[in-house]
Design an enzyme around this catalytic site. Structure first.
Site, PDB file in Angstrom:
ATOM      1  N   SER A  24      41.233  36.737  34.915  1.00 42.16           N
ATOM      2  CA  SER A  24      39.981  37.202  35.336  1.00 42.16           C
ATOM      3  C   SER A  24      39.056  37.365  34.409  1.00 42.16           C
ATOM      4  O   SER A  24      37.827  36.879  34.611  1.00 42.16           O
ATOM      5  CB  SER A  24      40.401  38.780  36.034  1.00 42.16           C
ATOM      6  OG  SER A  24      40.949  38.884  37.348  1.00 42.16           O
ATOM      7  N   ARG A  28      35.369  34.879  34.238  1.00 42.36           N
ATOM      8  CA  ARG A  28      34.236  35.530  34.105  1.00 42.36           C
ATOM      9  C   ARG A  28      33.441  35.136  32.652  1.00 42.36           C
ATOM     10  O   ARG A  28      32.239  35.076  32.730  1.00 42.36           O
ATOM     11  CB  ARG A  28      34.133  36.975  33.969  1.00 42.36           C
ATOM     12  CG  ARG A  28      34.483  37.649  35.391  1.00 42.36           C
ATOM     13  CD  ARG A  28      35.051  39.041  35.366  1.00 42.36           C
ATOM     14  NE  ARG A  28      35.106  39.694  36.709  1.00 42.36           N
ATOM     15  CZ  ARG A  28      35.976  39.371  37.805  1.00 42.36           C
ATOM     16  NH1 ARG A  28      37.127  38.472  37.251  1.00 42.36           N
ATOM     17  NH2 ARG A  28      36.221  39.944  38.844  1.00 42.36           N
ATOM     18  N   GLY A  93      40.268  31.911  43.858  1.00 35.49           N
ATOM     19  CA  GLY A  93      39.579  32.688  44.711  1.00 35.49           C
ATOM     20  C   GLY A  93      38.339  33.246  43.769  1.00 35.49           C
ATOM     21  O   GLY A  93      37.387  33.300  44.151  1.00 35.49           O
ATOM     22  N   ARG A 125      41.379  30.863  53.111  1.00 40.87           N
ATOM     23  CA  ARG A 125      41.150  32.228  52.894  1.00 40.87           C
ATOM     24  C   ARG A 125      39.771  32.750  53.414  1.00 40.87           C
ATOM     25  O   ARG A 125      38.922  31.939  53.491  1.00 40.87           O
ATOM     26  CB  ARG A 125      41.274  32.315  51.325  1.00 40.87           C
ATOM     27  CG  ARG A 125      42.565  32.292  50.728  1.00 40.87           C
ATOM     28  CD  ARG A 125      42.881  32.429  49.209  1.00 40.87           C
ATOM     29  NE  ARG A 125      42.809  33.794  48.994  1.00 40.87           N
ATOM     30  CZ  ARG A 125      42.737  34.329  47.507  1.00 40.87           C
ATOM     31  NH1 ARG A 125      42.967  33.371  46.579  1.00 40.87           N
ATOM     32  NH2 ARG A 125      42.597  35.414  47.205  1.00 40.87           N
ATOM     33  N   GLN A 170      36.263  40.660  43.440  1.00 37.51           N
ATOM     34  CA  GLN A 170      35.636  39.429  43.954  1.00 37.51           C
ATOM     35  C   GLN A 170      34.452  39.573  44.539  1.00 37.51           C
ATOM     36  O   GLN A 170      33.470  38.816  44.300  1.00 37.51           O
ATOM     37  CB  GLN A 170      36.650  38.336  44.406  1.00 37.51           C
ATOM     38  CG  GLN A 170      37.727  38.155  43.560  1.00 37.51           C
ATOM     39  CD  GLN A 170      38.775  36.988  44.173  1.00 37.51           C
ATOM     40  OE1 GLN A 170      38.617  36.443  45.404  1.00 37.51           O
ATOM     41  NE2 GLN A 170      39.817  36.713  43.525  1.00 37.51           N
ATOM     42  N   ASP A 316      47.751  42.624  42.210  1.00 36.95           N
ATOM     43  CA  ASP A 316      48.243  41.504  42.123  1.00 36.95           C
ATOM     44  C   ASP A 316      49.927  41.479  41.960  1.00 36.95           C
ATOM     45  O   ASP A 316      50.615  40.638  41.534  1.00 36.95           O
ATOM     46  CB  ASP A 316      47.585  40.551  40.970  1.00 36.95           C
ATOM     47  CG  ASP A 316      46.252  40.080  41.368  1.00 36.95           C
ATOM     48  OD1 ASP A 316      46.010  39.891  42.676  1.00 36.95           O
ATOM     49  OD2 ASP A 316      45.506  40.005  40.396  1.00 36.95           O
ATOM     50  N   LYS A 343      45.660  36.815  49.893  1.00 40.87           N
ATOM     51  CA  LYS A 343      45.730  35.984  48.677  1.00 40.87           C
ATOM     52  C   LYS A 343      46.201  34.881  48.748  1.00 40.87           C
ATOM     53  O   LYS A 343      45.812  34.094  49.794  1.00 40.87           O
ATOM     54  CB  LYS A 343      46.893  37.163  47.776  1.00 40.87           C
ATOM     55  CG  LYS A 343      46.464  38.671  47.755  1.00 40.87           C
ATOM     56  CD  LYS A 343      45.258  38.777  47.210  1.00 40.87           C
ATOM     57  CE  LYS A 343      44.564  40.156  47.125  1.00 40.87           C
ATOM     58  NZ  LYS A 343      43.347  40.456  46.232  1.00 40.87           N
ATOM     59  N   ARG A 388      52.385  33.873  41.833  1.00 38.02           N
ATOM     60  CA  ARG A 388      52.909  35.240  41.502  1.00 38.02           C
ATOM     61  C   ARG A 388      54.167  35.357  42.517  1.00 38.02           C
ATOM     62  O   ARG A 388      55.129  35.933  42.016  1.00 38.02           O
ATOM     63  CB  ARG A 388      51.969  36.157  41.767  1.00 38.02           C
ATOM     64  CG  ARG A 388      50.777  36.061  41.076  1.00 38.02           C
ATOM     65  CD  ARG A 388      50.002  37.351  40.921  1.00 38.02           C
ATOM     66  NE  ARG A 388      48.752  37.123  40.584  1.00 38.02           N
ATOM     67  CZ  ARG A 388      48.428  36.952  39.253  1.00 38.02           C
ATOM     68  NH1 ARG A 388      48.968  37.192  38.246  1.00 38.02           N
ATOM     69  NH2 ARG A 388      46.938  36.897  39.068  1.00 38.02           N
TER      70      ARG A 388
HETATM   71  C1  S3P Z   1      40.422  39.292  41.095  1.00 33.29           C
HETATM   72  C2  S3P Z   1      40.277  40.052  41.888  1.00 33.29           C
HETATM   73  C3  S3P Z   1      41.468  40.414  42.921  1.00 33.29           C
HETATM   74  C4  S3P Z   1      42.643  39.761  42.412  1.00 33.29           C
HETATM   75  C5  S3P Z   1      42.546  38.395  42.100  1.00 33.29           C
HETATM   76  C6  S3P Z   1      41.550  38.272  40.920  1.00 33.29           C
HETATM   77  C7  S3P Z   1      39.154  38.784  40.318  1.00 33.29           C
HETATM   78  O1  S3P Z   1      41.070  39.877  44.162  1.00 33.29           O
HETATM   79  O2  S3P Z   1      43.743  39.904  43.602  1.00 33.29           O
HETATM   80  O3  S3P Z   1      43.859  37.877  41.463  1.00 33.29           O
HETATM   81  O4  S3P Z   1      39.238  38.413  39.269  1.00 33.29           O
HETATM   82  O5  S3P Z   1      38.173  39.539  40.515  1.00 33.29           O
HETATM   83  P1  S3P Z   1      40.314  40.644  45.449  1.00 33.29           P
HETATM   84  O6  S3P Z   1      38.919  40.839  44.679  1.00 33.29           O
HETATM   85  O7  S3P Z   1      40.081  39.716  46.597  1.00 33.29           O
HETATM   86  O8  S3P Z   1      41.141  41.955  45.696  1.00 33.29           O
END
Ligand code: S3P
Length: 433
Positions: A24, A28, A93, A125, A170, A316, A343, A388
């Protein structure tokens, strides 16, 4: 794709591990670095498929990227251009949703048309969760019935307030990143506290963002300046090594440079509640993201009850928790986790079906599952293209009666390409077949 065969552990796991960079945080850093004027230097960038697809998307949008060794990435950003072809975010995602927020109102791109695509999993998704709030801000986004591909025609945006139905970093981040280029203030309120990496990182790039107890806020328009970012070890990757150490009798493993952000460390407490010995030592240096050492010693595990409030900080780690529950004493009850269904795959349905193939007593709930622990047979399971799920069954294989073969385990490279080597280095027996 490749099959991974994991043999029951013949002896304790022992040694040290340094988890790979946080997925994550790496994504970013790639996005904000690409948006920032001047040079951004990233240390500890994750070398994985998801991080690579987000970084390439920023290159296609005009950032100049130099990939050094050992996780160093330099980005020269600040002037975006429309890409020559659709941006393919693969399985990610985070990459797709955060970029949709960025592109919705980026001033350099107004008047252009940008297509965002992904693989089969990402294309299934839900995207209405970002399209709807961004549209409220003035974004022009078309989709295939709320799914990818998305076509974005960047347009001037206005700040606005959003109350989310689900805790999602997200969605929150997509809105905040759009809000950065919008006129006026944007606020996101969530029903639970999702990971706050975006809010923590923005100030490093010179952007004021507010962290609220139940969300975040930003006032636009703002501009970003290049920054130096250190990516912590990913607690979600560390979780697999921790779980392996907790499961195999007599094990003792130390993990270094693990991200300890409280919005991510829920699994550590759940593992402790199951009976494992987990000792956490935060490092003294205080960066944007807390890090530290985690020492895990095996102990007999027992089932636990997980409530909705505990879900976001461990979101996660539920496939892994269900795998642990299969060999823990008694029942583990997980509720309030319906987000798991959207997911990389439907993680509730897939975990229940694959655990049942190994003879585990499991009951699927709409928003979770009930797993009753006991001896687990060996057998064959399928990852359903989910990194995962693959790693969770690899860990379970260490405590099963006979080997577990995980089909389509190559997907592990989505987040943790060194997973198999790291477990082997601690004494586990895994082989690609
Ligand atoms: C993430 C947020 C989570 C997580 C994903 C990474 C992120 O998803 O499950 O693996 O980097 O912001 P959601 O925002 O859909 O809960």
């Amino acid at each position: 794709m490749r099959r991974l065969v994991v043999s029951p552990a013949q002896g304790p796991l022992a040694g040290r591990n340094r988890p790979p960079g946080d997925k994550s945080v790496s994504q970013r850093a790639a996005i904000l670095g690409g948006l920032a004027r001047g040079k951004t230097v990233i240390h500890g960038f994750l070398d994985s498929d998801d991080a690579a697809s987000t970084l390439s998307a920023m290159e296609q949008l005009g950032a100049r990227v130099e990939r050094g060794g050992a996780g160093r990435v330099d980005i020269h950003g600040g002037a975006l251009q429309a890409p020559a072809s659709p941006l393919d975010l693969g399985n990610s995602g985070t990459g797709l949703r955060l970029l949709a927020g960025v592109l919705a109102g980026h001033p350099d791109l107004v008047g252009q048309r940008i297509e965002l695509t992904g693989d089969e999993s990402l294309s299934s998704r839900p995207m209405a969760r970002i399209i709807d709030p961004l549209t409220l801000m003035g974004a022009r986004i078309t989709s295939r019935d709320g799914r990818c591909p998305l076509v974005i025609e960047p347009a001037p945006l206005r700040g606005s307030s959003h109350t989310l139905k689900m805790a999602s970093a997200q969605v929150k981040s997509a809105i905040l990143l759009a809000g950065m280029f919008a006129q006026g203030s944007t606020r996101v309120i969530e029903p639970g506290h999702s990971r706050d990496h975006t809010e923590r990182m923005l100030p490093r790039f010179g952007v004021a963002a507010q962290r609220l107890p139940n969300g975040a806020a930003i006032t636009g328009p703002q501009s970003l300046k290049g920054a130096e970012i250190s990516v912590p070890g990913d607690p979600s990757s560390a979780a697999f090594i921790m779980a392996a150490a907790a499961l195999v009798a007599g094990s003792s493993v130390q993990l270094d440079n693990v991200g300890l952000n409280p919005t991510r460390s829920g699994f550590f407490s759940l593992l402790q509640a199951m009976g494992a010995r987990v000792d956490i030592q935060p490092d003294a240096s205080e960066g944007d993201e807390p890090v530290g050492a985690v020492h895990v010693q095996a102990a007999p595990l027992r089932g636990i009850e997980v409530s909705q409030a505990q879900v976001p900080a461990a979101i996660d780690e539920f496939p892994l928790l269900m795998a642990l529950a299969a060999v823990a004493e008694g029942k583990t009850v997980i509720r309030g986790a319906a987000e798991l269904r959207v997911k990389e795959c439907d993680r509730i349905a897939v975990m229940c079906a694959q655990l049942a193939r190994l003879g585990v007593d499991v009951q699927e709930l709409e928003d979770g599952a009930i797993v009753t622990g006991g001896a687990v047979n060996g057998g064959v399971v399928e990852s359903h293209g989910d990194h995962r799920i693959a790693m969770s069954f690899a860990v379970l294989g260490l405590a099963a009666e006979k080997p577990i073969a995980v089909e389509n385990a190559g997907w592990i490279a989505t987040s943790y390409p060194g997973f198999v080597d790291d477990l082997r280095a601690l004494g586990a027996d895994l082989a690609w077949a």
